[in-house]
Design a protein around this motif. Structure first.
Motif, PDB file in Angstrom:
ATOM      1  N   HIS A 228       0.804  -1.212   0.000  1.00  0.00           N
ATOM      2  CA  HIS A 228       0.000   0.000   0.000  1.00  0.00           C
ATOM      3  C   HIS A 228       0.844   1.272   0.000  1.00  0.00           C
ATOM      4  O   HIS A 228       0.329   2.356   0.232  1.00  0.00           O
ATOM      5  N   LEU A 229       2.135   1.156  -0.227  1.00  0.00           N
ATOM      6  CA  LEU A 229       3.003   2.321  -0.297  1.00  0.00           C
ATOM      7  C   LEU A 229       2.547   3.227  -1.443  1.00  0.00           C
ATOM      8  O   LEU A 229       2.467   2.801  -2.594  1.00  0.00           O
ATOM      9  N   THR A 230       2.218   4.473  -1.121  1.00  0.00           N
ATOM     10  CA  THR A 230       1.704   5.391  -2.140  1.00  0.00           C
ATOM     11  C   THR A 230       2.515   6.670  -2.287  1.00  0.00           C
ATOM     12  O   THR A 230       2.436   7.329  -3.326  1.00  0.00           O
ATOM     13  N   THR A 231       3.283   7.016  -1.245  1.00  0.00           N
ATOM     14  CA  THR A 231       3.923   8.332  -1.213  1.00  0.00           C
ATOM     15  C   THR A 231       5.408   8.213  -0.901  1.00  0.00           C
ATOM     16  O   THR A 231       5.790   7.548   0.069  1.00  0.00           O
TER      17      THR A 231
ATOM     18  N   ALA B 270       7.842   8.824 -10.490  1.00  0.00           N
ATOM     19  CA  ALA B 270       6.740   9.793 -10.506  1.00  0.00           C
ATOM     20  C   ALA B 270       5.467   9.237 -11.134  1.00  0.00           C
ATOM     21  O   ALA B 270       4.360   9.638 -10.775  1.00  0.00           O
ATOM     22  N   GLY B 271       5.604   8.311 -12.056  1.00  0.00           N
ATOM     23  CA  GLY B 271       4.427   7.748 -12.692  1.00  0.00           C
ATOM     24  C   GLY B 271       3.724   6.689 -11.860  1.00  0.00           C
ATOM     25  O   GLY B 271       2.607   6.274 -12.182  1.00  0.00           O
ATOM     26  N   GLN B 272       4.388   6.257 -10.769  1.00  0.00           N
ATOM     27  CA  GLN B 272       3.835   5.168  -9.959  1.00  0.00           C
ATOM     28  C   GLN B 272       3.469   5.605  -8.545  1.00  0.00           C
ATOM     29  O   GLN B 272       2.612   4.976  -7.898  1.00  0.00           O
ATOM     30  N   TYR B 273       4.128   6.659  -8.045  1.00  0.00           N
ATOM     31  CA  TYR B 273       3.925   7.101  -6.670  1.00  0.00           C
ATOM     32  C   TYR B 273       3.749   8.625  -6.615  1.00  0.00           C
ATOM     33  O   TYR B 273       4.137   9.336  -7.524  1.00  0.00           O
TER      34      TYR B 273
ATOM     35  N   GLN C 148      10.750  -2.423  -4.520  1.00  0.00           N
ATOM     36  CA  GLN C 148      10.364  -3.721  -5.062  1.00  0.00           C
ATOM     37  C   GLN C 148      10.585  -4.830  -4.041  1.00  0.00           C
ATOM     38  O   GLN C 148       9.759  -5.736  -3.893  1.00  0.00           O
ATOM     39  N   ALA C 149      11.697  -4.739  -3.284  1.00  0.00           N
ATOM     40  CA  ALA C 149      12.024  -5.764  -2.297  1.00  0.00           C
ATOM     41  C   ALA C 149      11.005  -5.805  -1.158  1.00  0.00           C
ATOM     42  O   ALA C 149      10.625  -6.886  -0.695  1.00  0.00           O
ATOM     43  N   ILE C 150      10.539  -4.647  -0.697  1.00  0.00           N
ATOM     44  CA  ILE C 150       9.588  -4.655   0.409  1.00  0.00           C
ATOM     45  C   ILE C 150       8.182  -5.040  -0.049  1.00  0.00           C
ATOM     46  O   ILE C 150       7.340  -5.432   0.764  1.00  0.00           O
ATOM     47  N   LYS C 151       7.924  -4.950  -1.324  1.00  0.00           N
ATOM     48  CA  LYS C 151       6.611  -5.351  -1.855  1.00  0.00           C
ATOM     49  C   LYS C 151       6.555  -6.841  -2.151  1.00  0.00           C
ATOM     50  O   LYS C 151       5.474  -7.423  -2.173  1.00  0.00           O
ATOM     51  N   ASP C 152       7.710  -7.452  -2.413  1.00  0.00           N
ATOM     52  CA  ASP C 152       7.745  -8.886  -2.744  1.00  0.00           C
ATOM     53  C   ASP C 152       7.480  -9.760  -1.522  1.00  0.00           C
ATOM     54  O   ASP C 152       7.758  -9.373  -0.397  1.00  0.00           O
TER      55      ASP C 152
ATOM     56  N   ALA D  18       1.755   4.597   4.816  1.00  0.00           N
ATOM     57  CA  ALA D  18       1.798   4.407   3.364  1.00  0.00           C
ATOM     58  C   ALA D  18       2.878   5.266   2.710  1.00  0.00           C
ATOM     59  O   ALA D  18       2.880   5.455   1.499  1.00  0.00           O
ATOM     60  N   SER D  19       3.830   5.763   3.548  1.00  0.00           N
ATOM     61  CA  SER D  19       4.831   6.697   3.045  1.00  0.00           C
ATOM     62  C   SER D  19       6.250   6.212   3.314  1.00  0.00           C
ATOM     63  O   SER D  19       6.502   5.405   4.211  1.00  0.00           O
ATOM     64  N   MET D  20       7.175   6.756   2.538  1.00  0.00           N
ATOM     65  CA  MET D  20       8.596   6.449   2.678  1.00  0.00           C
ATOM     66  C   MET D  20       9.379   7.748   2.575  1.00  0.00           C
ATOM     67  O   MET D  20       9.134   8.565   1.696  1.00  0.00           O
TER      68      MET D  20
END
Length: 236
Positions: free
Chosen positions: A6-9, A117-120, A232-236, A173-175
């Motif tokens: 759910h990372l969005t920002t 920028a196109g993804q987050y 990518q690693a934290i989403k896998d 949902a942020s990094m």
């Protein structure tokens, strides 16, 4: 609790994360050492400058103007008030040279931000002199990639909690990505966001802190270009 998926920002620091900054301060320090060689040795002078700088940021904030004040204060202190006017004039010129120095992006920054920028949702969170930071952001050519820019006097847990609530979907949902453990990473982790540390070899001593290796949302990368891999690693 939100999952990594759910990372969005994504929030980025500016100085020494997106573009060079500290190296110009170090160049000024080297000249200051030369200018004041008759009054103090290098180690003594730089130690005094650091202590003066720490005091001055409390009342004047971060940035080149405060650094210039600190160099002048140091010159007066170590010379017992005897520093010649031409030396003070040269110190002022050093400060102006840094204020007017062209922005130099770090390798791979533009391409990395463009790909993300196109993804987050991208936001920029930086501290320092308002006018100088605005000028650097404009010069960088990166402003259009950020949905929001926050120029703050200090970076605290509250700073990140408010920024992520205002411009994102909250801390979970942020990094936050930056070169300072003290200002960029640790306070962001405290409010529940991801904190990604991108070391810079010349980070100011005031920004040093112990790496929070025990924090499950802490990551360290060698260059900003590896941000994509971390996500990518934290989403896998």
């Amino acid at each position: 609790m939100m999952s990594p998926a759910h990372l969005t920002t994504l929030a980025f620091d500016a100085d020494d994360t997106l573009w060079q900054n500290e190296q110009y301060f170090r160049t000024a320090e080297e000249e200051l050492v030369s200018l004041l060689a008759d009054y103090a040795d290098k180690d003594t002078l730089l130690a005094h400058l650091l202590e003066v700088g720490k005091r001055n940021v409390v009342s004047h904030g971060f940035g080149m103007k405060t650094f210039t004040f600190s160099m002048i204060d140091t010159a007066i202190d170590v010379s017992g008030g005897q520093v010649p006017a031409p030396v003070i004039g040269r110190i002022l010129a050093l400060g102006k040279e840094i204020l007017n120095h062209p922005v130099e992006l770090l390798p791979g920054v533009a391409d990395t931000l463009e790909s993300l920028a196109g993804q987050y949702r991208l936001i920029l969170i930086t501290k320092g002199d308002l006018f100088h930071q605005e000028n650097k952001i404009a010069q960088s050519g990166l402003r259009g990639l950020f949905e929001a820019v926050e120029i703050v006097s200090e970076k605290s847990a509250e700073t990140y909690a408010q920024a992520f609530a205002r411009h994102g979907d909250g801390p979970q949902a942020s990094m936050m990505i930056g070169n300072s453990l003290k200002s960029d990473v640790i306070p962001a982790l405290r409010v529940g966001s991801w904190g990604v540390y991108v070391p810079h070899p010349l980070t100011w001593a005031f920004e040093h802190a112990e790496a929070p290796l025990h924090e499950p949302r802490f990551r360290e990368i060698e260059t900003l270009t590896q941000t994509v891999d971390v996500i990518q690693a934290i989403k896998d």
